[in-house]
Scaffold this motif. Structure first.
Motif, short mmCIF file in Angstrom:
data_model
loop_
_atom_site.label_atom_id
_atom_site.label_comp_id
_atom_site.label_asym_id
_atom_site.label_seq_id
_atom_site.Cartn_x
_atom_site.Cartn_y
_atom_site.Cartn_z
N ALA A 211 0.83 -1.20 0.00
CA ALA A 211 0.00 0.00 0.00
C ALA A 211 0.87 1.25 0.00
N GLY A 212 1.91 1.24 0.81
CA GLY A 212 2.80 2.39 0.88
C GLY A 212 3.47 2.66 -0.46
N PHE A 213 4.01 1.61 -1.06
CA PHE A 213 4.63 1.78 -2.37
C PHE A 213 3.59 2.17 -3.41
N GLY A 214 2.38 1.62 -3.23
CA GLY A 214 1.30 1.98 -4.16
C GLY A 214 1.10 3.48 -4.18
N PHE A 215 1.09 4.11 -2.99
CA PHE A 215 0.98 5.56 -2.91
C PHE A 215 2.12 6.23 -3.64
N LYS A 216 3.34 5.76 -3.36
CA LYS A 216 4.52 6.45 -3.88
C LYS A 216 4.57 6.41 -5.40
N VAL A 217 4.24 5.26 -5.98
CA VAL A 217 4.35 5.17 -7.44
C VAL A 217 3.04 5.58 -8.11
N ALA A 219 -0.21 3.91 -7.79
CA ALA A 219 -1.02 2.79 -8.29
C ALA A 219 -2.43 2.92 -7.70
N VAL A 220 -3.42 2.49 -8.48
CA VAL A 220 -4.81 2.51 -8.00
C VAL A 220 -4.93 1.44 -6.92
N PRO A 221 -5.62 1.63 -5.82
CA PRO A 221 -6.47 2.76 -5.44
C PRO A 221 -5.76 3.85 -4.63
N PHE A 222 -4.47 3.95 -4.79
CA PHE A 222 -3.72 4.95 -4.00
C PHE A 222 -3.23 6.09 -4.90
N HIS A 223 -3.96 6.37 -5.95
CA HIS A 223 -3.44 7.24 -7.01
C HIS A 223 -4.02 8.64 -6.97
N ASN A 224 -4.99 8.89 -6.08
CA ASN A 224 -5.80 10.09 -6.23
C ASN A 224 -5.03 11.40 -6.15
N TRP A 225 -3.88 11.37 -5.53
CA TRP A 225 -3.11 12.60 -5.44
C TRP A 225 -2.51 12.99 -6.78
N ALA A 226 -2.21 11.99 -7.62
CA ALA A 226 -1.36 12.25 -8.80
C ALA A 226 -1.91 13.33 -9.73
N PRO A 227 -3.17 13.24 -10.18
CA PRO A 227 -3.65 14.25 -11.14
C PRO A 227 -3.57 15.66 -10.58
N ASP A 228 -3.98 15.86 -9.34
CA ASP A 228 -3.95 17.20 -8.76
C ASP A 228 -2.53 17.71 -8.61
N VAL A 229 -1.65 16.81 -8.17
CA VAL A 229 -0.27 17.24 -7.95
C VAL A 229 0.40 17.59 -9.27
N ALA A 298 -0.93 12.74 -16.21
CA ALA A 298 -0.94 12.12 -14.89
C ALA A 298 -1.63 10.76 -14.97
N TYR A 299 -2.82 10.73 -15.60
CA TYR A 299 -3.51 9.45 -15.70
C TYR A 299 -2.74 8.50 -16.62
N SER A 300 -2.12 9.05 -17.65
CA SER A 300 -1.33 8.18 -18.52
C SER A 300 -0.19 7.56 -17.72
N SER A 301 0.40 8.34 -16.80
CA SER A 301 1.51 7.76 -16.04
C SER A 301 0.98 6.70 -15.08
N ILE A 302 -0.27 6.87 -14.62
CA ILE A 302 -0.86 5.81 -13.80
C ILE A 302 -1.00 4.53 -14.62
N ALA A 303 -1.45 4.69 -15.87
CA ALA A 303 -1.58 3.51 -16.72
C ALA A 303 -0.22 2.83 -16.90
N HIS A 304 0.83 3.65 -17.06
CA HIS A 304 2.16 3.05 -17.23
C HIS A 304 2.60 2.30 -15.98
N VAL A 305 2.22 2.84 -14.81
CA VAL A 305 2.52 2.12 -13.57
C VAL A 305 1.86 0.74 -13.60
N GLY A 306 0.64 0.70 -14.19
CA GLY A 306 -0.04 -0.58 -14.32
C GLY A 306 0.79 -1.59 -15.10
N TYR A 307 1.36 -1.14 -16.24
CA TYR A 307 2.19 -2.07 -17.02
C TYR A 307 3.38 -2.55 -16.19
N LEU A 308 3.99 -1.58 -15.47
CA LEU A 308 5.17 -1.95 -14.68
C LEU A 308 4.81 -2.97 -13.61
N LEU A 309 3.62 -2.79 -13.03
CA LEU A 309 3.20 -3.75 -12.00
C LEU A 309 2.96 -5.13 -12.59
#
Lengths: 485, 519
Positions: A211-217, A219-229, A298-309
């Motif tokens: 979960a912690g790493f999920g936030f840092k990189v 990953a859903v469901p810990f992604h909500n900060w990314a678009p705003d940031v 931002a969302y595209s980078s979330i999708a890329h995190v998905g591939y990496l996972l």
């Protein structure tokens, strides 16, 4: 003692430069601060050089707190490249927003040091120090335009969620220490493999760490900060944040999942697969509906995190070296293309009334042929179309997943990459195939640094796509040597 | 280490493939000088065409082996190499590619008004992609060239196309990409399955993969993935829906290349990969694919009958004609395969020419609606003659190229099943119906507007672009042996490879599902 310091020469160089910049910054007249960026780039170049000389060394230092090996070297080099390009992209943008301060470069350098420490640590305490160094520096960077509401909001959001994430990681690490009695990765791993640990506590620790790493990189469901940031931060900072901390997060995640939790892959593979699929789904579908380019990226980078996972889950299988090497290559490709894509946004907002809206792109192909041309390269690369780095990275990553016997998962990945092609293409559609309602106003601020940064990223993307062998070999060698496959 | 077969003294395939890219890059330096860059584009495509003729002259048409091969290690760790080679089938399609590329440049000399430089450069980059696909002997390389074809065509449709160009371009891109991603996964899967041990390098070399034997469940899956990718390109019913949109919106030259060459890479891929790599699966899927092909033939023809837009009519007729290609290939006999290749070649010539004609008509009348035309033979007698010629060729008149391929392909299908052969043959009758009816409505009947008499008939430039296609159509129709002898050795080799599998009998639908489930 001397031996220990040898291992962290690049870090020492960066820290020293960061401090020097802070010291001389107040003494300089406002227009003299431009040189500080070059000082930062120079420090990175020197650090890179020293990394190059250390490339064949392999030893642990500071009582097994950190280890210097090919794996660390690979990532150190990657972080330095990221830092250099990020600094090159920044100067003009900061100047235009009247925020050209030495602090900025110091923070970038310190964040880079944090990433390096995270990656090279083989002890959970050292790792956490690195993590916090990187995180604190990036919270400030996100809020660097402190007169801009969105930037401050980004900083606060990033700080709050990031603090939570750190707590999760810390709690997970504490549990690991509690059940095994060690802080060293290798020893924790061996104890867990021996099977003398309470299973339920271990599961909780695994979940907390993931979960912690999920936030840092992100990953859903810990992604909500990314678009705003990403939307709120200064664009060059968003470029840096979208690649640097992610690369560092994955560098550590690979080590965690293989060295510490390798024997427990049965527990976490399913969880990671589930997170990967949801991450790709949310990233790809949400990116479809964004009208703001920074949010889209931002969302595209979330999708890329998905591939990496996906590849992380493949690394739970026996042929893990291959999967982890594919992540390493992917991160390098992703860093270049994402920095490039954000860099073009920086270029456009420096040079015109561009407001990061999709509609602002209309007719760009005519008005800014060069910027549009290289943004096209980055978009095709993000979409995974040859002959770009993004394609080879995706190819190699899918290969690793298929090789691990998860062909169906690669199919799912391919499906989402089809969805994602749509929003990358839409950028190209707007630039070349639509007429603008009104043309952007040009302001014509030229910047050699920015052009150089973009040029480096573009050349890198094409070079990695056409001749991936050197980076690929480096990634594979690093893993074969370090993780003992 | 770079090695190449000493057949002509220099690595001709590399030169052939990258000459257009070089020309395209050179053109980019000539911004603002239309005459210069147009001449460069024409000179480059002409030189490429001449080079392909030189290659043909040195080609040993008696051998079924790969010739002019070149090999260079590319990504050593992954077993990927830059490996090229051609056999008779590739050579024929390469000729078609270089010829059509050399024709579309002068054909669209005054066609686009905006961003001309990039327009012509795109065609040169596209040519590189197409030639690369026909030469690649490494699956990774094949895939790269396959995708490289996609981007220029996407821009050609999207930037210089008609009113709904963006929709058409995205649809074209996403349909193709969906197929290619499936193919990518299949490529990776078989490359890893074909290697020696779990830690040895994967195999992307097509020479090696051709001799590899895959288990039946791998074959069923991989065949399906490759086949869908190729079927989208062909296009087969029911994945043809991108084609009418793409053709209607694409500029004239885009349509010519799209119909003339891009559709052929689908058939080529089936011949090159689906059949030889996965013979068991190919045999098992045969009945269903032949039925889909027949549906394409009949459906394409019937829909063509109902079209109001001239370009859409030609587009749907392509769906119908390409049905003969897939039907012929899956007849799995020498005759069927040769027929399929001849249909591809002839369709490239005739449909390419028809799209040119439609483009030239549009340049004059600014409409493509059949109902608004009529009596055009009076103001444009030369154009009418050419159109009649290509219409007759396209409907399969003996003596012109269309007949040869369709006849051979039909023979193949007849040998497979008489009933299915009879159904396929009705496609030719329908073709005569929609093409002749179209010709009647466009060229004869009452002249609609007298001011059309003020428009000029074909110029020398326009005749020059059509004449070579017409001449080749006659050549193929009257003396097909010139071309058949080129493709006979590889076609025979392929049919011989397939023969034991055909004789062994095919799996039933039940077997297929059992194997798919067992993967």
């Amino acid at each position: 003692m001397q031996h220990d310091l040898l291992a962290i020469i690049p870090e020492l160089m960066l820290i020293a430069t960061a401090l020097v910049i802070l010291l001389i910054d107040p003494l300089l007249p406002p227009d003299g601060r431009r040189g500080l960026g070059y000082l930062g780039v120079f420090a990175c170049a020197m650090a890179g050089l020293s990394t190059w000389f250390l490339r064949n060394e392999e030893f642990t230092a500071f009582n097994d707190a950190i280890s210097l090996d090919r794996y660390t070297i690979y990532f150190k080099a990657l972080f330095l490249v990221i830092a250099v390009i990020a600094m090159l992209l920044s100067e003009k943008h900061l100047e235009l927003h009247r925020r050209l301060l030495g602090d900025y470069y110091s923070l970038i350098l310190l964040a880079t040091v944090g990433m390096m420490v995270m990656t090279e640590s083989i002890d959970i305490m050292t790792f956490f120090v690195g993590l916090e160094l990187m995180a604190l520096a990036s919270y400030i960077l996100a809020g660097f335009f402190r007169y801009d509401e969105l930037s401050v909001e980004a900083s606060l959001k990033y700080f709050l969620t990031g603090a939570f994430a750190s707590t999760f990681v810390l709690f997970g690490l504490a549990l690991l220490y509690g059940i095994t009695g060690y802080t060293n990765y290798q020893q924790i791993g061996e104890t867990i493999a021996a099977g003398n640990v309470p299973g339920s506590t271990l599961v909780i620790a695994i979940i907390l760490v993931i979960a912690g790493f999920g936030f840092k990189v992100g990953a859903v469901p810990f992604h909500n900060w990314a678009p705003d940031v990403y939307q709120g931060s200064p664009t060059p900072v968003a470029a840096f944040l979208s690649v640097g901390p992610k690369a560092a997060g994955f560098a550590v995640l690979i080590k965690f999942m293989t060295v510490i939790l390798g024997s427990e892959s049965g527990t976490w593979v399913g969880l990671i697969i589930a997170i990967a699929i949801v991450t790709m789904l949310v990233g790809a579908t949400m990116a479809l509906v964004q009208r703001d380019l920074k949010r889209m990226l931002a969302y595209s980078s979330i999708a890329h995190v998905g591939y990496l996972l996906l590849a992380i889950s493949a690394s739970g299988e026996e042929v893990a070296a291959f999967a982890s090497a594919s992540i390493m290559f992917y991160l390098a490709a992703y860093a270049l293309m994402n920095l490039g894509a954000f860099g073009v946004l920086v270029y456009l907002s420096n040079n015109s009334s561009f407001g990061n809206r999709l509609d602002d792109l209309a007719g760009l192909g005519k008005q800014f042929p060069w910027a549009a041309g290289i943004l096209t390269v980055f978009m095709l690369s993000l979409a995974g179309i040859p002959p770009t780095a993004g394609f080879f990275a995706k190819f190699y990553l899918f290969a690793a997943v298929v090789d691990a016997g998860l062909a169906w998962l690669a199919m799912v990945g391919a499906l989402f990459s089809l969805v994602s092609a749509f929003y990358y293409l839409r950028v190209i559609v707007y630039m070349y195939m639509r007429q603008p309602e009104q043309e952007l106003e040009r302001s014509g601020e030229r910047s050699f640094d920015l052009n150089l940064g973009l040029g480096l990223a573009a050349v890198g993307v094409l070079l990695l796509g056409l001749y991936p062998s050197p980076v690929l070999d480096a990634a594979q060698d690093a893993l074969l040597m370090v993780l003992g496959f | 280490m770079f090695t190449y077969q000493e057949q002509i003294g220099f690595p001709i395939l590399t030169v052939l493939i990258f000459l257009p890219t070089l020309g395209g890059l050179l053109m980019l330096l000539m911004r603002g000088r239309p005459r210069w860059y147009k001449t460069t584009a024409m000179a480059t495509t002409a030189a490429t065409f001449i080079l392909s003729l030189v290659m043909l002259a040195r080609f040993d048409s008696l051998s079924a082996n790969m010739q002019f091969t070149e090999k260079l290690t590319w990504v050593e760790r992954l077993g990927i190499s830059y490996h090229l080679g051609v056999d008779g089938i590739s050579v024929l399609l390469i000729l078609l590619t270089t010829l059509l590329s050399a024709i579309v440049i002068p054909a669209s000399w005054n066609y686009v008004k905006e961003r001309e430089l990039i327009f012509f450069a795109m065609f040169l980059f596209l040519e590189t992609g197409m030639l690369g696909v026909f030469c690649a002997r490494d699956l990774f390389l094949f895939y790269i060239f396959w995708e490289v074809m996609l981007i220029p065509m996407y821009f050609i449709i999207g930037v210089w196309g008609g009113p709904r160009r963006i929709y058409a371009a995205i649809k074209f891109f996403l349909f193709t990409l969906a197929g290619s991603l499936l193919m990518l996964i299949a490529i990776v899967a078989i490359a890893y399955i074909a290697r020696e041990g779990p830690f040895s390098t994967p195999v992307f070399d097509m020479d090696l993969l051709e001799s590899a034997v895959f288990s039946s469940s791998v074959q069923y899956w991989a065949f399906l993935a490759f086949f869908i990718a190729f079927a989208v390109k062909v296009p087969m019913w029911p994945v043809h829906t991108w084609l009418p949109d793409a053709h209607v919106e694409a500029p004239m030259a885009g349509s010519v290349i799209l119909a003339g060459v891009l559709l052929k890479v689908g058939g080529y891929g089936i011949l090159r990969i689906c059949l030889p790599f996965f013979p068991d699966a190919a045999v098992a899927y045969t009945p269903y694919i032949i039925i889909l092909s027949l549906i394409a033939i009949i459906y394409g023809a019937i829909v063509s009958l109902a079209q109001k837009d001239l370009k859409k009519l030609v587009a749907y007729s392509s769906v119908s004609h390409m049905g003969f290609v897939t039907a012929g290939i899956f007849a799995m006999s020498v005759i069927g395969i040769e027929g399929a290749i001849m249909v591809m070649f002839s369709h490239g010539l005739l449909t390419g020419a028809l799209f040119l004609m439609v483009g030239y008509l549009y340049e004059r009348l600014h409409t493509r609606e059949i109902a608004s035309m009529g009596g055009l033979a009076a103001p444009f007698p030369v154009m009418a003659a050419f159109l009649l010629f290509f219409v007759l060729g396209s409907l399969g008149l003996p003596g012109l190229s269309g007949f040869v391929g369709e006849f051979l392909s039909l023979l193949g299908v007849f040998a497979y099943s008489k009933v299915l052969g009879a159904i396929a043959a009705t496609g030719i009758i329908l073709a005569a119906a929609y093409l002749l009816w179209m010709f009647l409505r466009v060229m004869f009947l009452k002249l609609r507007k007298d001011e059309w008499f003020e428009l000029s008939d074909f110029s020398l430039r326009e005749i020059g672009t059509l004449a070579p296609l017409a001449a080749l159509a006659v050549w193929v129709g009257v003396y097909p042996n010139t071309f058949l002898q080129l493709i006979e050795p590889p076609a025979t080799q392929l049919a011989e490879k397939m023969a034991p599998y055909v004789a062994e009998g095919s799996g039933t639908l039940h077997d297929i599902f059992a194997s798919l489930g067992g993967f």
